[in-house]
Design a protein around this motif. Structure first.
Motif, PDB file in Angstrom:
ATOM      1  N   SER A  11       0.849  -1.192   0.000  1.00 21.54           N
ATOM      2  CA  SER A  11       0.000   0.000   0.000  1.00 21.54           C
ATOM      3  C   SER A  11       0.881   1.238   0.000  1.00 21.54           C
ATOM      4  O   SER A  11       1.901   1.286   0.701  1.00 21.54           O
ATOM      5  CB  SER A  11      -0.895   0.020   1.245  1.00 21.54           C
ATOM      6  N   GLU A  13       0.282   3.844   1.392  1.00 21.63           N
ATOM      7  CA  GLU A  13       0.071   4.509   2.677  1.00 21.63           C
ATOM      8  C   GLU A  13       0.507   3.616   3.821  1.00 21.63           C
ATOM      9  O   GLU A  13       0.187   2.430   3.858  1.00 21.63           O
ATOM     10  CB  GLU A  13      -1.409   4.871   2.861  1.00 21.63           C
ATOM     11  N   LEU A  14       1.253   4.189   4.776  1.00 21.40           N
ATOM     12  CA  LEU A  14       1.607   3.440   5.972  1.00 21.40           C
ATOM     13  C   LEU A  14       0.378   3.264   6.854  1.00 21.40           C
ATOM     14  O   LEU A  14       0.120   2.188   7.381  1.00 21.40           O
ATOM     15  CB  LEU A  14       2.709   4.170   6.757  1.00 21.40           C
ATOM     16  N   PHE A  15      -0.357   4.363   7.031  1.00 24.26           N
ATOM     17  CA  PHE A  15      -1.608   4.310   7.780  1.00 24.26           C
ATOM     18  C   PHE A  15      -2.422   5.547   7.440  1.00 24.26           C
ATOM     19  O   PHE A  15      -1.900   6.530   6.899  1.00 24.26           O
ATOM     20  CB  PHE A  15      -1.356   4.248   9.288  1.00 24.26           C
ATOM     21  N   SER A  16      -3.702   5.501   7.724  1.00 24.32           N
ATOM     22  CA  SER A  16      -4.578   6.653   7.520  1.00 24.32           C
ATOM     23  C   SER A  16      -5.570   6.735   8.666  1.00 24.32           C
ATOM     24  O   SER A  16      -5.949   5.710   9.245  1.00 24.32           O
ATOM     25  CB  SER A  16      -5.323   6.538   6.180  1.00 24.32           C
ATOM     26  N   ILE A  17      -5.969   7.937   9.010  1.00 22.65           N
ATOM     27  CA  ILE A  17      -6.946   8.155  10.074  1.00 22.65           C
ATOM     28  C   ILE A  17      -7.979   9.158   9.581  1.00 22.65           C
ATOM     29  O   ILE A  17      -7.713   9.965   8.690  1.00 22.65           O
ATOM     30  CB  ILE A  17      -6.275   8.674  11.364  1.00 22.65           C
ATOM     31  N   ASP A  23      -9.928  12.601   5.836  1.00 19.51           N
ATOM     32  CA  ASP A  23      -8.949  11.515   5.903  1.00 19.51           C
ATOM     33  C   ASP A  23      -7.527  12.069   5.827  1.00 19.51           C
ATOM     34  O   ASP A  23      -7.214  12.893   4.964  1.00 19.51           O
ATOM     35  CB  ASP A  23      -9.166  10.525   4.749  1.00 19.51           C
ATOM     36  N   ALA A  25      -3.449  10.743   5.805  1.00 14.98           N
ATOM     37  CA  ALA A  25      -2.642   9.541   5.591  1.00 14.98           C
ATOM     38  C   ALA A  25      -1.157   9.896   5.572  1.00 14.98           C
ATOM     39  O   ALA A  25      -0.766  10.979   5.122  1.00 14.98           O
ATOM     40  CB  ALA A  25      -3.032   8.858   4.283  1.00 14.98           C
TER      41      ALA A  25
END
Length: 298
Positions: A11, A13-17, A23, A25
């Motif tokens: 991915s 993206e490492l992470f998204s919030i 959103d 990311a």
């Protein structure tokens, strides 16, 4: 059946919030920029704390000045990289849509433009603080390859800037409609050169190793301008070579110009990346060879 490699399930993206309906990311590409800057800062501090590396044992700046210099460099990278992309690759579009120039978060940065931005920023910094511009350029140049390495790896993870179609065993099947749009492939999946990894190996690993060897084994900082020259020539040559395998930007491709050459005569010519790399090679060789003839400071 052709032996190729499938693109790994990665991915961008490492992470998204999600906060307040929006959103946010952290992407690998952003992390590559951050890590590249931090590594460059530590490499710079290490070199500045070793006076024996420098002419007359006098580093161009103090280690505590490096943070201020990095701020100038970041501005040079962002402004130069964006303006370089606008002017070198899509001038007509951005002249018609000038507000789009400000939307850097949508992508569109050119290394050659970013390099010019760093040159201008570091020169202005050197003039303001009355220090050797060539020694400062050497200091900066030897810290750049790790960032290039990480940036190209991030390009690979993002499945962008891939290469031309290939049948080599290490060719990669990149996802997406654009990557699979290969008129030369009549059946099956389209595999391409992982040109991002080629650049990571040449611009990052190989060039970085050469510069570190010159700095710490050959004390090349004693000849101001040499490291900068080797970097310019080394990066330019690496990019020139990889352009033979890298898919050119879509705006240069046409039915009469399937290779996406920015300049060509009778089907033979150069891509935009190669055209921009030639001045780097020439200037880098001029600096490196000219300064190599000068006597090293004891």
């Amino acid at each position: 059946m052709q032996a190729v490699l499938n693109f790994p399930d990665l991915s961008p993206e490492l992470f998204s919030i999600s906060l307040f309906g929006m959103d946010f990311a952290l992407r690998w590409y952003a992390l590559a920029y951050i890590a590249g800057i931090l590594i460059a800062w530590r490499m710079g501090v290490m070199a500045l704390k070793r006076p024996a590396l420098w002419p007359n044992k006098m580093p161009p700046i103090k280690p505590e000045q490096l943070e201020d210099l990095i701020t100038w460099i970041i501005l040079g990278v962002i402004l130069g990289g964006r303006l370089g992309f606008v002017l070198f690759y899509q001038p007509a579009y951005y002249l018609s849509n000038p507000i789009e120039i400000l939307k850097v978060w949508q992508g569109g940065m050119a290394f050659h433009g970013g390099l010019l931005g760093v040159v201008v920023a570091s020169y202005l910094y050197a003039r303001r603080h009355q220090i050797s511009a060539l020694s400062l350029a050497d200091l900066i140049a030897h810290t750049v390859p790790p960032g290039l390495l990480l940036g190209r790896l991030a390009n690979f993870i993002n499945a962008e800037l891939w290469g031309r179609p290939s049948e080599l065993p290490w060719a990669v099947v990149f996802p997406g409609t654009a990557a699979q749009n290969c008129p030369s492939v009549l059946a099956g999946m389209c595999a391409r050169h992982p040109s991002q990894l080629y650049e990571a190996a040449l611009e990052g690993l190989l060039l970085g190793a050469i510069l570190l060897w010159l700095v710490y084994r050959r004390r090349a900082f004693h000849k101001p301008g040499m490291i900068m020259g080797v970097f310019l020539a080394g990066y330019g040559a690496s990019r020139f070579i990889v352009e033979f395998f890298r898919q050119p930007d879509a705006q240069f491709i046409s039915p009469g110009n399937p290779l996406g050459l920015a300049w060509h005569i009778g089907g033979y010519g150069l891509t935009m990346g190669q055209l921009l790399s030639l001045p780097m090679i020439a200037l880098g060789l001029w600096f490196a060879l000219r300064i190599r003839q000068t006597r090293s400071t004891p």
